[in-house]
Motif scaffolding. Structure first.
Motif, PDB file in Angstrom:
ATOM      1  N   LEU A  88       0.733  -1.145  -0.184  1.00 24.00           N
ATOM      2  CA  LEU A  88       0.007  -0.009  -0.056  1.00 24.00           C
ATOM      3  C   LEU A  88       0.869   1.175   0.005  1.00 24.00           C
ATOM      4  O   LEU A  88       1.663   1.511   0.934  1.00 24.00           O
ATOM      5  CB  LEU A  88      -0.931   0.057   1.258  1.00 24.00           C
ATOM      6  N   LEU A  89       0.787   2.013  -1.119  1.00 21.78           N
ATOM      7  CA  LEU A  89       1.339   3.237  -0.930  1.00 21.78           C
ATOM      8  C   LEU A  89       0.557   4.434  -0.979  1.00 21.78           C
ATOM      9  O   LEU A  89      -0.381   4.397  -1.947  1.00 21.78           O
ATOM     10  CB  LEU A  89       2.295   3.412  -2.466  1.00 21.78           C
ATOM     11  N   LEU A  90       0.898   5.340  -0.296  1.00 22.86           N
ATOM     12  CA  LEU A  90       0.021   6.632   0.045  1.00 22.86           C
ATOM     13  C   LEU A  90       0.861   7.629  -0.357  1.00 22.86           C
ATOM     14  O   LEU A  90       1.996   7.877  -0.210  1.00 22.86           O
ATOM     15  CB  LEU A  90      -0.328   6.686   1.649  1.00 22.86           C
ATOM     16  N   PHE A  91       0.365   8.535  -1.401  1.00 21.04           N
ATOM     17  CA  PHE A  91       0.882   9.802  -1.936  1.00 21.04           C
ATOM     18  C   PHE A  91       0.403  11.054  -1.349  1.00 21.04           C
ATOM     19  O   PHE A  91      -0.593  11.029  -0.814  1.00 21.04           O
ATOM     20  CB  PHE A  91       0.646   9.756  -3.583  1.00 21.04           C
ATOM     21  N   HIS A  92       1.399  11.889  -1.587  1.00 22.73           N
ATOM     22  CA  HIS A  92       1.228  13.359  -1.307  1.00 22.73           C
ATOM     23  C   HIS A  92       0.137  13.945  -2.350  1.00 22.73           C
ATOM     24  O   HIS A  92       0.257  13.573  -3.342  1.00 22.73           O
ATOM     25  CB  HIS A  92       2.414  14.107  -1.362  1.00 22.73           C
ATOM     26  N   ARG A  93      -0.780  14.929  -1.851  1.00 21.12           N
ATOM     27  CA  ARG A  93      -1.439  15.866  -2.722  1.00 21.12           C
ATOM     28  C   ARG A  93      -1.636  17.058  -2.164  1.00 21.12           C
ATOM     29  O   ARG A  93      -2.026  16.910  -0.899  1.00 21.12           O
ATOM     30  CB  ARG A  93      -2.864  15.056  -3.126  1.00 21.12           C
ATOM     31  N   SER A  94      -1.322  17.996  -2.849  1.00 23.36           N
ATOM     32  CA  SER A  94      -1.604  19.517  -2.484  1.00 23.36           C
ATOM     33  C   SER A  94      -1.972  20.265  -3.780  1.00 23.36           C
ATOM     34  O   SER A  94      -1.927  19.686  -4.918  1.00 23.36           O
ATOM     35  CB  SER A  94      -0.239  20.089  -1.851  1.00 23.36           C
ATOM     36  N   ASP A  95      -2.305  21.386  -3.391  1.00 19.16           N
ATOM     37  CA  ASP A  95      -2.440  22.332  -4.773  1.00 19.16           C
ATOM     38  C   ASP A  95      -1.496  22.489  -5.746  1.00 19.16           C
ATOM     39  O   ASP A  95      -1.422  22.568  -7.127  1.00 19.16           O
ATOM     40  CB  ASP A  95      -2.893  23.752  -4.271  1.00 19.16           C
ATOM     41  N   GLN A  96       0.033  22.082  -5.182  1.00 19.98           N
ATOM     42  CA  GLN A  96       1.189  22.277  -6.077  1.00 19.98           C
ATOM     43  C   GLN A  96       1.687  20.903  -6.556  1.00 19.98           C
ATOM     44  O   GLN A  96       2.268  20.947  -7.726  1.00 19.98           O
ATOM     45  CB  GLN A  96       2.565  23.048  -5.018  1.00 19.98           C
ATOM     46  N   ASN A  97       1.269  19.771  -5.721  1.00 24.01           N
ATOM     47  CA  ASN A  97       1.980  18.555  -6.114  1.00 24.01           C
ATOM     48  C   ASN A  97       0.931  17.514  -5.820  1.00 24.01           C
ATOM     49  O   ASN A  97      -0.010  17.694  -5.224  1.00 24.01           O
ATOM     50  CB  ASN A  97       3.170  18.280  -5.405  1.00 24.01           C
ATOM     51  N   ASP A  98       1.039  16.736  -6.787  1.00 20.91           N
ATOM     52  CA  ASP A  98       0.402  15.248  -6.737  1.00 20.91           C
ATOM     53  C   ASP A  98       1.343  14.238  -6.892  1.00 20.91           C
ATOM     54  O   ASP A  98       1.650  13.799  -8.071  1.00 20.91           O
ATOM     55  CB  ASP A  98      -0.897  15.171  -7.788  1.00 20.91           C
ATOM     56  N   GLY A  99       1.769  13.429  -5.676  1.00 25.66           N
ATOM     57  CA  GLY A  99       2.538  12.318  -6.022  1.00 25.66           C
ATOM     58  C   GLY A  99       2.219  11.244  -6.793  1.00 25.66           C
ATOM     59  O   GLY A  99       3.044  10.650  -7.564  1.00 25.66           O
ATOM     60  N   LEU A 100       1.137  10.748  -6.525  1.00 21.44           N
ATOM     61  CA  LEU A 100       0.571   9.488  -7.549  1.00 21.44           C
ATOM     62  C   LEU A 100       0.542  10.224  -9.064  1.00 21.44           C
ATOM     63  O   LEU A 100       1.054   9.296  -9.887  1.00 21.44           O
ATOM     64  CB  LEU A 100      -0.799   9.295  -7.056  1.00 21.44           C
ATOM     65  N   ARG A 101      -0.004  11.388  -9.343  1.00 23.88           N
ATOM     66  CA  ARG A 101       0.138  11.738 -10.645  1.00 23.88           C
ATOM     67  C   ARG A 101       1.672  11.964 -10.968  1.00 23.88           C
ATOM     68  O   ARG A 101       2.018  11.356 -12.291  1.00 23.88           O
ATOM     69  CB  ARG A 101      -0.474  13.311 -10.912  1.00 23.88           C
ATOM     70  N   GLY A 102       2.491  12.348 -10.261  1.00 30.26           N
ATOM     71  CA  GLY A 102       3.881  12.526 -10.757  1.00 30.26           C
ATOM     72  C   GLY A 102       4.425  11.006 -10.858  1.00 30.26           C
ATOM     73  O   GLY A 102       5.213  11.110 -11.989  1.00 30.26           O
ATOM     74  N   PHE A 103       4.239  10.226 -10.237  1.00 29.23           N
ATOM     75  CA  PHE A 103       4.625   8.695 -10.214  1.00 29.23           C
ATOM     76  C   PHE A 103       4.039   8.367 -11.655  1.00 29.23           C
ATOM     77  O   PHE A 103       4.966   7.743 -12.276  1.00 29.23           O
ATOM     78  CB  PHE A 103       4.392   7.952  -9.237  1.00 29.23           C
ATOM     79  N   GLN A 104       2.821   8.354 -11.857  1.00 34.23           N
ATOM     80  CA  GLN A 104       2.215   7.802 -13.054  1.00 34.23           C
ATOM     81  C   GLN A 104       2.844   8.641 -14.385  1.00 34.23           C
ATOM     82  O   GLN A 104       3.067   7.845 -15.254  1.00 34.23           O
ATOM     83  CB  GLN A 104       0.813   7.963 -13.066  1.00 34.23           C
ATOM     84  N   GLN A 105       3.341   9.831 -14.310  1.00 37.30           N
ATOM     85  CA  GLN A 105       3.792  10.271 -15.539  1.00 37.30           C
ATOM     86  C   GLN A 105       5.353  10.385 -15.572  1.00 37.30           C
ATOM     87  O   GLN A 105       5.843  10.764 -16.672  1.00 37.30           O
ATOM     88  CB  GLN A 105       3.389  11.984 -15.655  1.00 37.30           C
ATOM     89  N   SER A 106       6.011   9.911 -14.579  1.00 37.23           N
ATOM     90  CA  SER A 106       7.438   9.743 -14.676  1.00 37.23           C
ATOM     91  C   SER A 106       7.908   8.477 -15.380  1.00 37.23           C
ATOM     92  O   SER A 106       9.188   8.581 -15.680  1.00 37.23           O
ATOM     93  CB  SER A 106       7.852   9.283 -13.031  1.00 37.23           C
ATOM     94  N   GLY A 107       7.194   7.614 -15.573  1.00 32.96           N
ATOM     95  CA  GLY A 107       7.869   6.361 -16.535  1.00 32.96           C
ATOM     96  C   GLY A 107       8.426   5.403 -15.566  1.00 32.96           C
ATOM     97  O   GLY A 107       8.881   4.295 -16.115  1.00 32.96           O
TER      98      GLY A 107
END
Length: 114
Positions: free
Chosen positions: A75-94
Motif C-alpha cells: 500500500l503506497l499513500l501519496f502526497h497531494r496538495s494544490d502544488q503537487n500530486d505524488g501519484l500523478r507525478g509517479f504515473q507520469q514519470s515512467g
C-alpha cells in the motif's frame, strides 16, 4: 487500511474496530476487517509514512490517505496538495512500481535516520 485492498478506496475507520500493530493504532470499518488485519497486519499497513514518489526524488512530503496505489502488494499513500500530486507525478514519470519502491526504500532509510 484493509479497505484499500478489499474496497479499492479509503474508508474512515471506527474507534470500536481498531487494532494495534508496531506501536500504532489502525482504525478499521468492521469486525471482519479487524480479523483480516490481525491475521497479517504487515500486508495491510502502508509501506511508508511519507509519499513514496517524493522519497524517490529525495523529498519529504506528507501523505493524503485518499491518494493511493497498491504496487506489488504494498500500500503506497501519496502526497497531494494544490502544488503537487505524488501519484500523478509517479504515473507520469515512467518509473515502474518496482523502481519507485527501490528508490523510495533507499531514501526512506536516510530520512528515518536524519
Amino acid at each position: 487500511p484493509v479497505s484499500y485492498f478489499t474496497e479499492n478506496r479509503a474508508e474512515l475507520g471506527r474507534p470500536e474496530f481498531s487494532a494495534q500493530h508496531r506501536g500504532r493504532t489502525y482504525s478499521l470499518t468492521s469486525k471482519q476487517q479487524v480479523t483480516l488485519f490481525e491475521q497479517d497486519p504487515d500486508k495491510y499497513r502502508p509501506r511508508y509514512d511519507l509519499c513514496p514518489y517524493s522519497l524517490a526524488l529525495g523529498k519529504h512530503l506528507p501523505l493524503d490517505p485518499k491518494n493511493f496505489k497498491i504496487v506489488g502488494g504494498s500500500l503506497l499513500l501519496f502526497h497531494r496538495s494544490d502544488q503537487n500530486d505524488g501519484l500523478r507525478g509517479f504515473q507520469q514519470s515512467g518509473l515502474s512500481g518496482e523502481e519507485l519502491i527501490r528508490r523510495a526504500d533507499a531514501n526512506y532509510t536516510l530520512f528515518r535516520f536524519d
